[in-house]
Design a protein around this motif. Structure first.
Motif, mmCIF file in Angstrom:
data_model
loop_
_atom_site.group_PDB
_atom_site.id
_atom_site.type_symbol
_atom_site.label_atom_id
_atom_site.label_comp_id
_atom_site.label_asym_id
_atom_site.label_seq_id
_atom_site.Cartn_x
_atom_site.Cartn_y
_atom_site.Cartn_z
ATOM 1 N N PHE A 42 14.112 78.881 84.769
ATOM 2 C CA PHE A 42 15.294 78.117 85.176
ATOM 3 C C PHE A 42 15.568 78.434 86.637
ATOM 4 C CE2 PHE A 42 16.822 82.186 83.667
ATOM 5 C CZ PHE A 42 17.734 82.559 84.642
ATOM 6 N N PRO A 43 16.038 77.444 87.420
ATOM 7 C CA PRO A 43 16.309 77.712 88.831
ATOM 8 C C PRO A 43 17.488 78.670 88.990
ATOM 9 C CG PRO A 43 16.148 75.344 88.397
ATOM 10 C CD PRO A 43 16.231 76.036 87.064
ATOM 11 N N ASP A 44 17.437 79.527 90.013
ATOM 12 C CA ASP A 44 18.606 80.360 90.322
ATOM 13 C C ASP A 44 19.424 79.720 91.441
ATOM 14 O OD1 ASP A 44 16.947 80.892 92.466
ATOM 15 O OD2 ASP A 44 17.165 83.078 92.366
ATOM 16 N N PHE A 45 19.223 78.392 91.611
ATOM 17 C CA PHE A 45 20.054 77.626 92.550
ATOM 18 C C PHE A 45 20.595 76.425 91.782
ATOM 19 C CE2 PHE A 45 15.547 76.699 92.974
ATOM 20 C CZ PHE A 45 15.488 75.329 92.776
ATOM 21 N N ASP A 46 21.583 75.766 92.372
ATOM 22 C CA ASP A 46 22.300 74.725 91.637
ATOM 23 C C ASP A 46 21.627 73.359 91.785
ATOM 24 O OD1 ASP A 46 24.259 73.820 89.982
ATOM 25 O OD2 ASP A 46 25.923 74.118 91.379
ATOM 26 N N GLY A 47 21.965 72.459 90.866
ATOM 27 C CA GLY A 47 21.475 71.087 90.934
ATOM 28 C C GLY A 47 22.212 70.288 92.008
ATOM 29 N N PRO A 48 21.778 69.035 92.236
ATOM 30 C CA PRO A 48 22.324 68.246 93.350
ATOM 31 C C PRO A 48 23.792 67.834 93.156
ATOM 32 C CG PRO A 48 20.750 66.946 92.068
ATOM 33 C CD PRO A 48 20.705 68.332 91.510
ATOM 34 N N ALA A 49 24.544 67.864 94.260
ATOM 35 C CA ALA A 49 25.986 67.590 94.212
ATOM 36 C C ALA A 49 26.276 66.181 93.678
ATOM 37 C CB ALA A 49 26.584 67.771 95.611
ATOM 38 N N PHE A 50 25.441 65.193 94.050
ATOM 39 C CA PHE A 50 25.786 63.824 93.615
ATOM 40 C C PHE A 50 25.666 63.665 92.104
ATOM 41 C CE2 PHE A 50 21.903 61.379 92.549
ATOM 42 C CZ PHE A 50 20.900 62.220 92.992
ATOM 43 N N VAL A 51 24.815 64.443 91.489
ATOM 44 C CA VAL A 51 24.677 64.352 90.036
ATOM 45 C C VAL A 51 25.827 65.106 89.359
ATOM 46 C CG1 VAL A 51 23.130 64.624 88.065
ATOM 47 C CG2 VAL A 51 22.175 64.227 90.335
ATOM 48 N N LYS A 52 26.187 66.252 89.927
ATOM 49 C CA LYS A 52 27.328 66.998 89.367
ATOM 50 C C LYS A 52 28.599 66.150 89.465
ATOM 51 C CE LYS A 52 26.924 70.853 91.779
ATOM 52 N NZ LYS A 52 27.313 72.200 92.186
ATOM 53 N N GLN A 53 28.766 65.484 90.633
ATOM 54 C CA GLN A 53 29.944 64.635 90.818
ATOM 55 C C GLN A 53 29.948 63.491 89.796
ATOM 56 O OE1 GLN A 53 32.521 65.421 92.944
ATOM 57 N NE2 GLN A 53 33.530 63.806 91.747
ATOM 58 N N ALA A 54 28.776 62.952 89.498
ATOM 59 C CA ALA A 54 28.700 61.851 88.527
ATOM 60 C C ALA A 54 29.166 62.321 87.137
ATOM 61 C CB ALA A 54 27.272 61.308 88.456
ATOM 62 N N ALA A 55 28.887 63.576 86.790
ATOM 63 C CA ALA A 55 29.352 64.096 85.493
ATOM 64 C C ALA A 55 30.873 64.262 85.503
ATOM 65 C CB ALA A 55 28.665 65.427 85.189
ATOM 66 N N ILE A 56 31.377 64.775 86.619
ATOM 67 C CA ILE A 56 32.847 64.947 86.742
ATOM 68 C C ILE A 56 33.524 63.571 86.647
ATOM 69 C CG2 ILE A 56 34.694 65.630 88.351
ATOM 70 C CD1 ILE A 56 32.546 67.766 89.403
ATOM 71 N N ASP A 57 32.950 62.587 87.350
ATOM 72 C CA ASP A 57 33.511 61.226 87.304
ATOM 73 C C ASP A 57 33.472 60.679 85.879
ATOM 74 O OD1 ASP A 57 33.861 61.418 90.022
ATOM 75 O OD2 ASP A 57 32.132 60.148 90.552
ATOM 76 N N ALA A 58 32.362 60.901 85.194
ATOM 77 C CA ALA A 58 32.235 60.372 83.823
ATOM 78 C C ALA A 58 33.304 60.978 82.915
ATOM 79 C CB ALA A 58 30.832 60.651 83.275
ATOM 80 N N ILE A 59 33.559 62.267 83.089
ATOM 81 C CA ILE A 59 34.617 62.916 82.287
ATOM 82 C C ILE A 59 35.975 62.306 82.630
ATOM 83 C CG2 ILE A 59 35.885 65.094 81.959
ATOM 84 C CD1 ILE A 59 33.131 66.525 82.208
ATOM 85 N N ASN A 60 36.229 62.167 83.930
ATOM 86 C CA ASN A 60 37.536 61.628 84.351
ATOM 87 C C ASN A 60 37.715 60.164 83.953
ATOM 88 O OD1 ASN A 60 38.551 63.984 85.371
ATOM 89 N ND2 ASN A 60 37.631 63.689 87.393
ATOM 90 N N GLN A 61 36.582 59.459 83.839
ATOM 91 C CA GLN A 61 36.679 58.053 83.430
ATOM 92 C C GLN A 61 36.790 57.903 81.912
ATOM 93 O OE1 GLN A 61 33.144 56.544 85.285
ATOM 94 N NE2 GLN A 61 34.040 56.687 87.342
ATOM 95 N N GLY A 62 36.769 59.006 81.199
ATOM 96 C CA GLY A 62 37.007 58.940 79.752
ATOM 97 C C GLY A 62 35.765 58.783 78.885
#
Ligand code: GLN
Length: 393
Positions: A38-58
């Motif tokens: 597993f990477p010891d660095f994080d995944g891309p910000a635009f994909v993380k933001q898309a998950a946050i948006d999906a949660i906020n969009q219900g």
């Protein structure tokens, strides 16, 4: 009542998966963990933001059991671009909780007791456990080092095929050897599948982590699309292994078999992550391009350093793992197998690897090798090498 071991007999041979075992050991010794991939660095910000948006969009209730329409449509497009095969997104794609669930759902969905499944050893550990859960019988074909890469002998594969062979399980790029099967090798496997009316199950989770060769899906070979189940996932390509979004692509008939078990294993996979996965796949080419070049640099660096330390490095064609022959090192340390060496390197040198003999039926096939993961920050790899340099003191 005193509780004795309550684990069902079918799981007893497997113990705890080596990945959990070695990561736990690494943490206990404060070791640099080059074991679990597993990477010891994080995944891309635009994909993380898309998950946050999906949660906020219900998008927070159960997903469609075989996968959110927005994701399966992306997957169908991606599969057609890569293989030339058009698939019906609603009838031929099943989204699962990581490829690990896709493997389980597939094997539980298609195997009857006594059916045989051919595994190339070393094999990823969950394959064998899932065959046992399905009451199938594994048969093994050894991959051996030949001209600098691990591969199989076609005569061994032919000999393993019987009238009980239900499936041949292919993994390309291959964990842990880094081999990517060539068109010729895949054609040999495909010919046997057709001859024995057998299914190909193809685990392609490292399909984007490739260096020298073209990735070929066995589904794309003549006569194979109707008899192949292609498995993959988001985690490796987008450095998001904890999201556990995977999928299986197959004919409608094979898909029905996979879904018959998927519906009772997990029913569906986390909804917001499916929406974010759709964004990753539609906008992710640039990220994947950069990741590939990052891993190519890491591979070359770690391979060069391990070589200088006295390991016999097999240069991987794909994946984020290096298999390295350790006999020069182990004889210096007075150990004679990969498990003892992996324990010693963790305890005495602070570097943790995977002993690949745990992936083998033929125990001595890989006992002279260790698997190093290079999906790590440069500083992590440098620190691991610094610690291993004590080998030469
Ligand atoms: N595929 C990863 C590896 O080979 C591990 C996945 C897991 O821990 N289940 O290291």
């Amino acid at each position: 009542m005193t509780m004795t071991n309550q684990t069902a007999d079918r799981f007893k041979p497997f113990g705890t998966t080596i990945f959990a075992e070695m990561s736990r050991l690494a943490a206990g010794h404060n070791a640099v963990n080059l074991s679990q991939g597993f990477p010891d660095f994080d995944g891309p910000a635009f994909v993380k933001q898309a998950a946050i948006d999906a949660i906020n969009q219900g998008h927070n209730q159960y997903a469609r059991s075989p996968g959110e329409p927005v994701l399966v449509e992306q997957l169908a497009t991606r599969f057609e671009t890569r293989t030339g095969i058009g698939v019906d997104p609603l009838a031929q794609i099943t989204v699962t909780s990581g490829c690990t669930e896709a493997i389980a759902a597939t094997l539980l969905g298609i195997i009857n007791p006594g059916d045989e499944v051919i595994l190339f050893e070393p094999y990823y550990d969950s394959y064998r456990a899932c065959i046992a859960m399905a009451q199938g019988t594994p048969r093994f074909v050894s991959m051996k080092p030949t001209a600098g890469r691990f591969t199989f002998d076609i005569d061994d594969l032919k000999a393993a095929c019987t009238n009980r062979t239900k499936a041949i399980l292919v993994n390309t790029p291959h964990n842990p050897t880094g081999t990517m099967f060539t068109r010729e090798e895949l054609t040999q496997i495909a010919d046997l599948c057709k001859q024995h009316n057998t299914i190909a199950i193809s685990d392609e989770v490292y399909e984007d982590l490739i260096f020298d060769r073209q990735h070929i899906s066995i589904a794309s070979l003549p006569g194979m699309s109707g008899r192949t189940i292609t498995l993959s996932s988001l985690g490796k390509s987008f450095s998001l292994t904890g999201w556990k979004v995977g999928w299986a692509i197959a004919s409608p008939e094979l898909t029905n078999a996979i879904r018959s078990s998927h519906q009772f294993l997990t029913y569906a996979t986390a909804t917001p992550f499916q929406h974010a996965a759709a964004v990753a796949l539609s906008e992710g080419d640039e990220y994947i391009g950069k990741l590939k070049s990052r891993y190519s640099t890491a591979r070359d660096m770690l391979a060069g350093e391990l070589d200088a330390l006295g390991f016999g490095v097999i240069i991987p064609e794909g994946t984020y793992f290096i298999l390295a022959e350790h006999s020069a090192i182990s004889s210096k340390l007075g150990v004679d197998n990969d498990i003892d060496l992996a324990l010693k390197l963790t305890a005495d040198f602070g570097v943790t690897t995977i002993p690949p003999s745990v992936f083998c039926e033929t125990k001595d096939l890989c006992a002279n090798y260790l698997r190093f993961a290079f999906c790590k920050e440069e500083a992590t790899l440098v620190e691991a090498i610094r610690r291993l340099q004590k080998l030469n003191d």
